[in-house]
Motif scaffolding. Structure first.
Motif, PDB file in Angstrom:
ATOM      1  N   MET A   1       1.610   6.056 -15.624  1.00 22.34           N
ATOM      2  CA  MET A   1       1.325   4.672 -15.168  1.00 22.34           C
ATOM      3  C   MET A   1       2.263   4.272 -14.027  1.00 22.34           C
ATOM      4  SD  MET A   1      -0.743   2.194 -15.832  1.00 22.34           S
ATOM      5  CE  MET A   1      -0.913   0.481 -15.391  1.00 22.34           C
ATOM      6  N   GLN A   2       3.576   4.612 -14.192  1.00 22.71           N
ATOM      7  CA  GLN A   2       4.560   4.294 -13.156  1.00 22.71           C
ATOM      8  C   GLN A   2       4.222   5.015 -11.856  1.00 22.71           C
ATOM      9  OE1 GLN A   2       7.040   2.140 -13.352  1.00 22.71           O
ATOM     10  NE2 GLN A   2       8.925   2.864 -12.435  1.00 22.71           N
ATOM     11  N   ASN A   3       3.801   6.280 -11.965  1.00 24.27           N
ATOM     12  CA  ASN A   3       3.440   7.050 -10.772  1.00 24.27           C
ATOM     13  C   ASN A   3       2.217   6.459 -10.076  1.00 24.27           C
ATOM     14  OD1 ASN A   3       5.538   8.832 -11.056  1.00 24.27           O
ATOM     15  ND2 ASN A   3       4.353  10.358 -12.190  1.00 24.27           N
ATOM     16  N   ASP A   4       1.258   5.979 -10.867  1.00 19.87           N
ATOM     17  CA  ASP A   4       0.066   5.340 -10.288  1.00 19.87           C
ATOM     18  C   ASP A   4       0.457   4.072  -9.534  1.00 19.87           C
ATOM     19  OD1 ASP A   4      -1.503   7.292 -11.349  1.00 19.87           O
ATOM     20  OD2 ASP A   4      -2.217   6.113 -13.054  1.00 19.87           O
ATOM     21  N   LEU A   5       1.352   3.276 -10.124  1.00 16.90           N
ATOM     22  CA  LEU A   5       1.800   2.038  -9.483  1.00 16.90           C
ATOM     23  C   LEU A   5       2.552   2.350  -8.196  1.00 16.90           C
ATOM     24  CD1 LEU A   5       2.120  -1.030  -9.479  1.00 16.90           C
ATOM     25  CD2 LEU A   5       4.134  -0.763 -10.956  1.00 16.90           C
ATOM     26  N   LYS A   6       3.423   3.358  -8.250  1.00 17.68           N
ATOM     27  CA  LYS A   6       4.178   3.750  -7.058  1.00 17.68           C
ATOM     28  C   LYS A   6       3.233   4.190  -5.942  1.00 17.68           C
ATOM     29  CE  LYS A   6       7.584   7.086  -5.317  1.00 17.68           C
ATOM     30  NZ  LYS A   6       8.038   6.193  -4.246  1.00 17.68           N
ATOM     31  N   SER A   7       2.245   5.000  -6.281  1.00 19.44           N
ATOM     32  CA  SER A   7       1.294   5.473  -5.272  1.00 19.44           C
ATOM     33  C   SER A   7       0.527   4.313  -4.654  1.00 19.44           C
ATOM     34  CB  SER A   7       0.302   6.466  -5.902  1.00 19.44           C
ATOM     35  OG  SER A   7       0.973   7.605  -6.367  1.00 19.44           O
ATOM     36  N   PHE A   8       0.115   3.375  -5.516  1.00 14.18           N
ATOM     37  CA  PHE A   8      -0.623   2.192  -5.044  1.00 14.18           C
ATOM     38  C   PHE A   8       0.246   1.355  -4.103  1.00 14.18           C
ATOM     39  CE2 PHE A   8      -1.510  -2.376  -5.791  1.00 14.18           C
ATOM     40  CZ  PHE A   8      -2.787  -2.447  -5.249  1.00 14.18           C
ATOM     41  N   LEU A   9       1.491   1.080  -4.523  1.00 12.47           N
ATOM     42  CA  LEU A   9       2.382   0.248  -3.714  1.00 12.47           C
ATOM     43  C   LEU A   9       2.781   0.946  -2.419  1.00 12.47           C
ATOM     44  CD1 LEU A   9       4.672  -1.294  -6.491  1.00 12.47           C
ATOM     45  CD2 LEU A   9       2.918  -2.480  -5.152  1.00 12.47           C
ATOM     46  N   ASP A  10       3.035   2.258  -2.495  1.00 14.30           N
ATOM     47  CA  ASP A  10       3.397   3.000  -1.278  1.00 14.30           C
ATOM     48  C   ASP A  10       2.269   2.950  -0.258  1.00 14.30           C
ATOM     49  OD1 ASP A  10       5.906   3.690  -2.182  1.00 14.30           O
ATOM     50  OD2 ASP A  10       5.329   5.691  -2.884  1.00 14.30           O
ATOM     51  N   GLU A  11       1.052   3.010  -0.745  1.00 17.66           N
ATOM     52  CA  GLU A  11      -0.113   2.930   0.138  1.00 17.66           C
ATOM     53  C   GLU A  11      -0.170   1.571   0.838  1.00 17.66           C
ATOM     54  OE1 GLU A  11      -4.738   2.694  -0.901  1.00 17.66           O
ATOM     55  OE2 GLU A  11      -3.826   4.556  -1.620  1.00 17.66           O
ATOM     56  N   LYS A  12       0.146   0.513   0.089  1.00 20.89           N
ATOM     57  CA  LYS A  12       0.133  -0.841   0.668  1.00 20.89           C
ATOM     58  C   LYS A  12       1.289  -1.041   1.644  1.00 20.89           C
ATOM     59  CE  LYS A  12      -3.508  -2.103  -1.549  1.00 20.89           C
ATOM     60  NZ  LYS A  12      -4.780  -2.209  -0.803  1.00 20.89           N
ATOM     61  N   VAL A  13       2.448  -0.457   1.332  1.00 20.51           N
ATOM     62  CA  VAL A  13       3.580  -0.528   2.271  1.00 20.51           C
ATOM     63  C   VAL A  13       3.168   0.115   3.597  1.00 20.51           C
ATOM     64  CG1 VAL A  13       5.923   0.279   2.776  1.00 20.51           C
ATOM     65  CG2 VAL A  13       5.372  -0.559   0.492  1.00 20.51           C
ATOM     66  N   GLU A  14       2.539   1.269   3.511  1.00 27.46           N
ATOM     67  CA  GLU A  14       2.102   1.983   4.713  1.00 27.46           C
ATOM     68  C   GLU A  14       1.115   1.126   5.517  1.00 27.46           C
ATOM     69  OE1 GLU A  14       2.572   5.028   7.256  1.00 27.46           O
ATOM     70  OE2 GLU A  14       3.582   4.851   5.313  1.00 27.46           O
ATOM     71  N   LEU A  15       0.294   0.377   4.816  1.00 25.13           N
ATOM     72  CA  LEU A  15      -0.709  -0.467   5.471  1.00 25.13           C
ATOM     73  C   LEU A  15      -0.083  -1.667   6.184  1.00 25.13           C
ATOM     74  CD1 LEU A  15      -3.742  -1.183   5.917  1.00 25.13           C
ATOM     75  CD2 LEU A  15      -3.673  -2.355   3.699  1.00 25.13           C
ATOM     76  N   TYR A  16       0.901  -2.313   5.532  1.00 24.32           N
ATOM     77  CA  TYR A  16       1.422  -3.587   6.053  1.00 24.32           C
ATOM     78  C   TYR A  16       2.750  -3.473   6.802  1.00 24.32           C
ATOM     79  CZ  TYR A  16      -2.243  -5.689   3.237  1.00 24.32           C
ATOM     80  OH  TYR A  16      -3.467  -6.031   2.704  1.00 24.32           O
TER      81      TYR A  16
END
Length: 253
Positions: A1-16
């Motif tokens: 679950m933590q890895n999924d959240l990290k991947s999701f947030l890292d993707e958003k960081v890359e976007l913004y």
């Protein structure tokens, strides 16, 4: 679950966390400059005035920078008393000429002694963020004639404030990456120490993602969120400010 959240947030960081983020954000004000002290001064005003609509904030900050002849550091150090009259008309919400002139006076006194505004936070010491933010507030208001009314514009953990605007300012000055948004011009304060700026957009996104439980939007909430982000990236937790702000404002989850 933590890895999924990290991947999701890292993707958003890359976007913004991209230069395209700059023009519509108050960080666009210090991005007008390349000199360290100009970035520090214009950034402090931009962060201090950062409440209300972003377009209005940017317009008011540009008005202020124009009054400083687009050279904040030179103006702060070398202005004549007559140059200050124009600031008697400057106002943004409840930030009025008394507050503006006090900031100018403080900045002049500080830069006559020190090369960087980082010293006003650190006093040359390695501490934690609560101490740094408290130091800045105490340094700013140590003058016996400091106006009481200006204190409401400068948050401190002592008053249990989340210190959103100062934490945002510190993110700008301290975070180091190659994306071109944050400046990374300070070295004593480390990116790993930063506290996430907690506004209504970040708070809403953080709660939906299970990163924040505390109900009050206060210093303890900012610490809780930042500690949870530190579990995901210990070295650069506040990069996720981009993700949470982006989700909260642009996507509204």
């Amino acid at each position: 679950m933590q890895n999924d959240l990290k991947s999701f947030l890292d993707e958003k960081v890359e976007l913004y966390n991209q230069p395209s983020f700059i023009p519509d954000d108050p960080i666009s004000i210090p991005h007008q400059f390349s000199k360290k002290q100009d970035i520090e001064i214009s950034g402090l005003f931009a962060a201090t005035l950062a409440w209300g609509q972003r377009k209005t904030i940017i317009n008011k900050c540009n008005e202020l920078i124009k009054m400083m002849d687009h050279a904040p550091h030179d103006f702060i150090l070398n202005h004549a008393e007559n140059d200050l009259k124009q600031f008697l008309t400057f106002k943004h919400r409840t930030f009025n000429p008394t507050d503006t002139l006090f900031f100018i006076d403080f900045l002049k006194s500080h830069y006559q002694k020190y090369d960087s505004l980082e010293t006003a936070f650190t006093n040359g010491m390695k501490c934690n963020m609560e101490v740094y933010l408290t130091n800045f507030h105490n340094t700013l208001f140590e003058h016996p004639d400091a106006p009481d009314r200006t204190r409401k514009h400068v948050a401190t953990p002592v008053r249990k404030s989340a210190c959103k605007r100062l934490n945002m300012y510190l993110r700008w000055m301290v975070r180091k990456d190659n994306k071109g948004v944050d400046f990374g011009i300070w070295d004593t304060i480390k990116p790993s120490q930063l506290i996430c700026p907690l506004d209504v957009h970040v708070e809403r996104a953080a709660k939906r993602l299970g990163l924040l439980q505390r109900k009050q939007t206060d210093w303890r909430a900012a610490l809780e969120l930042s500690e949870n982000l530190r579990q995901i990236d210990p070295k650069d937790p506040v990069k996720y400010d981009f993700a949470l702000f982006g989700i909260g404002v642009m996507e509204k989850l």
